[in-house]
Scaffold this motif. Structure first.
Motif, mmCIF file in Angstrom:
data_model
loop_
_atom_site.group_PDB
_atom_site.id
_atom_site.type_symbol
_atom_site.label_atom_id
_atom_site.label_comp_id
_atom_site.label_asym_id
_atom_site.label_seq_id
_atom_site.Cartn_x
_atom_site.Cartn_y
_atom_site.Cartn_z
ATOM 1 N N ILE A 19 0.843 -1.207 0.000
ATOM 2 C CA ILE A 19 0.000 0.000 0.000
ATOM 3 C C ILE A 19 0.871 1.248 0.000
ATOM 4 N N ALA A 20 1.929 1.232 0.820
ATOM 5 C CA ALA A 20 2.829 2.389 0.886
ATOM 6 C C ALA A 20 3.457 2.661 -0.469
ATOM 7 N N ARG A 21 3.903 1.595 -1.157
ATOM 8 C CA ARG A 21 4.509 1.778 -2.484
ATOM 9 C C ARG A 21 3.480 2.273 -3.498
ATOM 10 N N LYS A 22 2.285 1.712 -3.443
ATOM 11 C CA LYS A 22 1.247 2.070 -4.418
ATOM 12 C C LYS A 22 0.794 3.520 -4.273
ATOM 13 N N LEU A 23 0.676 3.981 -3.022
ATOM 14 C CA LEU A 23 0.209 5.348 -2.772
ATOM 15 C C LEU A 23 1.356 6.344 -2.588
ATOM 16 N N ASN A 24 2.576 5.814 -2.657
ATOM 17 C CA ASN A 24 3.764 6.669 -2.555
ATOM 18 C C ASN A 24 3.811 7.423 -1.225
ATOM 19 N N ILE A 25 3.547 6.670 -0.133
ATOM 20 C CA ILE A 25 3.628 7.240 1.212
ATOM 21 C C ILE A 25 4.456 6.300 2.074
ATOM 22 N N SER A 26 4.759 6.722 3.302
ATOM 23 C CA SER A 26 5.569 5.880 4.168
ATOM 24 C C SER A 26 4.745 4.733 4.751
ATOM 25 N N ARG A 27 5.418 3.645 5.082
ATOM 26 C CA ARG A 27 4.740 2.489 5.676
ATOM 27 C C ARG A 27 4.204 2.843 7.064
ATOM 28 N N ASN A 28 4.928 3.673 7.818
ATOM 29 C CA ASN A 28 4.457 4.082 9.145
ATOM 30 C C ASN A 28 3.137 4.844 9.059
ATOM 31 N N ARG A 29 2.998 5.614 8.017
ATOM 32 C CA ARG A 29 1.756 6.371 7.838
ATOM 33 C C ARG A 29 0.577 5.436 7.548
ATOM 34 N N VAL A 30 0.853 4.406 6.737
ATOM 35 C CA VAL A 30 -0.179 3.412 6.451
ATOM 36 C C VAL A 30 -0.624 2.740 7.756
ATOM 37 N N ILE A 31 0.346 2.370 8.596
ATOM 38 C CA ILE A 31 0.041 1.708 9.872
ATOM 39 C C ILE A 31 -0.788 2.623 10.772
ATOM 40 N N ASP A 32 -0.404 3.901 10.844
ATOM 41 C CA ASP A 32 -1.140 4.864 11.686
ATOM 42 C C ASP A 32 -2.597 4.984 11.237
ATOM 43 N N TYR A 33 -2.828 5.095 9.919
ATOM 44 C CA TYR A 33 -4.182 5.263 9.398
ATOM 45 C C TYR A 33 -5.015 4.000 9.576
ATOM 46 N N LEU A 34 -4.374 2.837 9.455
ATOM 47 C CA LEU A 34 -5.104 1.576 9.634
ATOM 48 C C LEU A 34 -5.520 1.384 11.090
ATOM 49 N N ASN A 35 -4.745 1.934 12.006
ATOM 50 C CA ASN A 35 -5.051 1.795 13.432
ATOM 51 C C ASN A 35 -6.137 2.764 13.908
ATOM 52 N N MET A 36 -6.541 3.691 13.044
ATOM 53 C CA MET A 36 -7.556 4.672 13.412
ATOM 54 C C MET A 36 -8.936 4.225 12.936
ATOM 55 N N SER A 37 -9.929 4.381 13.816
ATOM 56 C CA SER A 37 -11.317 4.211 13.376
ATOM 57 C C SER A 37 -11.731 5.475 12.628
ATOM 58 N N THR A 38 -12.946 5.450 12.023
ATOM 59 C CA THR A 38 -13.425 6.624 11.272
ATOM 60 C C THR A 38 -13.559 7.842 12.190
ATOM 61 N N ASP A 39 -14.089 7.605 13.392
ATOM 62 C CA ASP A 39 -14.255 8.722 14.341
ATOM 63 C C ASP A 39 -12.900 9.272 14.790
ATOM 64 N N GLU A 40 -11.964 8.367 15.030
ATOM 65 C CA GLU A 40 -10.630 8.807 15.445
ATOM 66 C C GLU A 40 -9.946 9.607 14.345
ATOM 67 N N PHE A 41 -10.175 9.209 13.084
ATOM 68 C CA PHE A 41 -9.559 9.942 11.973
ATOM 69 C C PHE A 41 -10.166 11.331 11.843
ATOM 70 N N GLU A 42 -11.509 11.424 12.020
ATOM 71 C CA GLU A 42 -12.165 12.741 11.963
ATOM 72 C C GLU A 42 -11.636 13.653 13.059
ATOM 73 N N GLU A 43 -11.455 13.086 14.250
ATOM 74 C CA GLU A 43 -10.906 13.869 15.355
ATOM 75 C C GLU A 43 -9.477 14.304 15.061
ATOM 76 N N PHE A 44 -8.721 13.408 14.423
ATOM 77 C CA PHE A 44 -7.347 13.722 14.042
ATOM 78 C C PHE A 44 -7.317 14.879 13.043
ATOM 79 N N LEU A 45 -8.237 14.837 12.053
ATOM 80 C CA LEU A 45 -8.298 15.914 11.058
ATOM 81 C C LEU A 45 -8.695 17.232 11.714
ATOM 82 N N SER A 46 -9.601 17.139 12.687
ATOM 83 C CA SER A 46 -10.054 18.354 13.375
ATOM 84 C C SER A 46 -8.912 19.026 14.124
ATOM 85 N N THR A 47 -8.080 18.211 14.771
ATOM 86 C CA THR A 47 -6.942 18.791 15.499
ATOM 87 C C THR A 47 -5.939 19.410 14.541
ATOM 88 N N LEU A 48 -5.819 18.821 13.347
ATOM 89 C CA LEU A 48 -4.890 19.388 12.366
ATOM 90 C C LEU A 48 -5.338 20.763 11.909
#
Length: 442
Positions: A19-48
């Motif tokens: 996935i990291a190679r296909k989307l041209n992002i880091s593997r750690n980033r893929v792991i972080d996003y996979l570990n987040m639920s939809t609500d957690e990701f929305e909260e993450f975006l809000s803090t950003l």
């Protein structure tokens, strides 16, 4: 959205690395996003969106850099912030995260500059051979790991190969002997030999002016073949031999059990006859052994053992590392502090003598260091005097200066006079003298 795309690909069975190679992002980033639920990701975006960041005052500047140079790395941005804006109040990892967020928000994917390749024309018969080294780890009869080293040769036209193995790292004398064996196996010698940048045969390329090690220079002058030293991982210059090295590892040595070196080499030569030189080559669509029968007529004849016996001299070369050590037989041995210099070849000549390891900067030069050879492995053998900064620096400068002069008596007289006249500033005077030698070598 990147978050949705990552979860979709993961559900389809893609690995995190894929996935990291296909989307041209880091593997750690893929792991972080996979570990987040939809609500957690929305909260993450809000803090950003709401939280203030130390890099926000430089947002427009960084965005401009990113739009102009889509292949820009976080390390470069981190450096530019200090160089151009005098800002360095954040860690490099913070810059990396900030840059990733900007790429997502502004849809600026990282562009990788791809090297372009072209087909290399086939060379005429007898023109060239390519040479490279390889190493692999196999199991022995006792089930233990055994590290083996090999040198491979291939005639560029016919793809006819020769391989020879050792159970220890190569020395220059080994390489010369195996050249002779290869020429005998080929039935002659090509006009040109292509090598990687290896310390066994080349001290440095010297901006295109090849400087060979002393021992290989004697051999080269005797055999009179042309030498081409290519850059590392250069498929257009030595792609043929790189494929041979992979072929040997994956087809011959892989899953093979090691017993004795002589048996191993004998098995390898049988493999060359059976597979390495008999199997139809995927590019030429011909058997190397059949094409070699024709190419052999275009190779230069060599006289063999008599010349080899007269050019071989016992020497071992090793690189001097930044921490002022050389590696030998699984251990590290110290040399005086300051021996390593960024502007020097950093090559040492080693000699074994009655259980001692003698280290020199020139093959027949003055002794630089002397250590008792250790029977252990993974050890650091040091001489306390090598860590004494002022004395060793002075002595090393004297040693280096003396090595540049044939007339030892006169240079020793000059150094003695400098010691008498400038006892407190001797190192500075020696540096001035060394600089003058570099500017006016003659």
């Amino acid at each position: 959205m990147l978050y949705i795309e990552i979860h979709r690909l993961y559900k389809e069975g893609f690995s995190k690395s894929a996935i990291a190679r296909k989307l041209n992002i880091s593997r750690n980033r893929v792991i972080d996003y996979l570990n987040m639920s939809t609500d957690e990701f929305e909260e993450f975006l809000s803090t950003l969106r709401t939280r203030e960041k130390k890099l926000d005052p430089y947002h427009d500047q960084i965005l401009g850099w990113l739009k102009e140079h889509p292949d820009l790395t976080a390390a470069q941005v981190y450096d530019w912030l200090e160089e151009k804006l005098g800002f360095r109040e954040v860690a490099e990892n913070t810059v990396r995260n900030y840059l990733n967020e900007m790429r997502d928000y502004y849809r600026i994917p990282k562009v990788k500059v791809q090297r372009t390749y072209s087909v290399v024309p086939e060379l005429p018969m007898g023109k060239q051979a390519q040479v490279d080294f390889g190493q692999t780890t196999v199991k022995n009869r006792q089930g233990e790991n055994k590290k083996l080293y090999f040198i491979a040769f291939v005639l560029s036209h016919s793809r006819y190969k020769y391989v020879e193995w050792l159970d220890r790292p190569f020395r220059t004398s080994d390489m010369i002997r195996m050249h002779e064996n290869a020429f005998e196996y080929f039935g002659g010698m090509p006009e040109e030999m292509v090598y990687d940048q290896d310390a066994l045969l080349a001290v440095s390329e010297n901006a295109g002016d090849l400087i060979l090690t002393a021992e290989f220079t004697k051999y080269h002058h005797t055999r009179k073949f042309n030498v081409y030293l290519c850059r590392k991982s250069d498929p257009e210059s030595k792609g043929k031999i790189e494929q041979v090295v992979k072929f040997v590892k994956n087809n011959f040595s892989k899953n093979r059990v090691f017993d004795h070196l002589s048996d191993w080499n004998q098995s390898c030569h049988a493999w060359l006859k059976r597979t390495g030189n008999y199997k139809v080559h995927h590019n030429t669509k011909k058997r190397p052994s059949e094409v070699h029968a024709l190419e052999k007529q275009h190779l230069k004849k060599v006289s063999g053992t008599y010349i080899f016996a007269n050019v071989s001299t016992p020497s071992i070369t090793r690189n001097i590392h930044k921490d002022n050590v050389i590696r030998y037989e699984g251990n590290r041995y110290s040399v005086p502090k300051g021996t390593y210099r960024a502007d020097a070849p950093n090559l040492a000549y080693l000699q074994e003598e009655d259980g001692w390891l003698i280290i020199r900067l020139k093959e027949t030069g003055m002794e630089l260091a002397k250590h008792r050879i250790s029977e252990g492995k993974g050890l650091i053998i040091t001489d306390p005097s090598h860590r004494e900064h002022s004395t060793s620096k002075r002595d090393l400068l004297i040693h280096q200066i003396q090595e540049t002069f044939i007339d030892k008596e006169n240079i020793q007289w000059l150094i003695h006079k400098l010691k008498e006249r400038y006892p407190r500033h001797l190192v500075d005077q020696l540096k001035v003298l060394q600089q003058a030698i570099r500017i006016y070598p003659k």
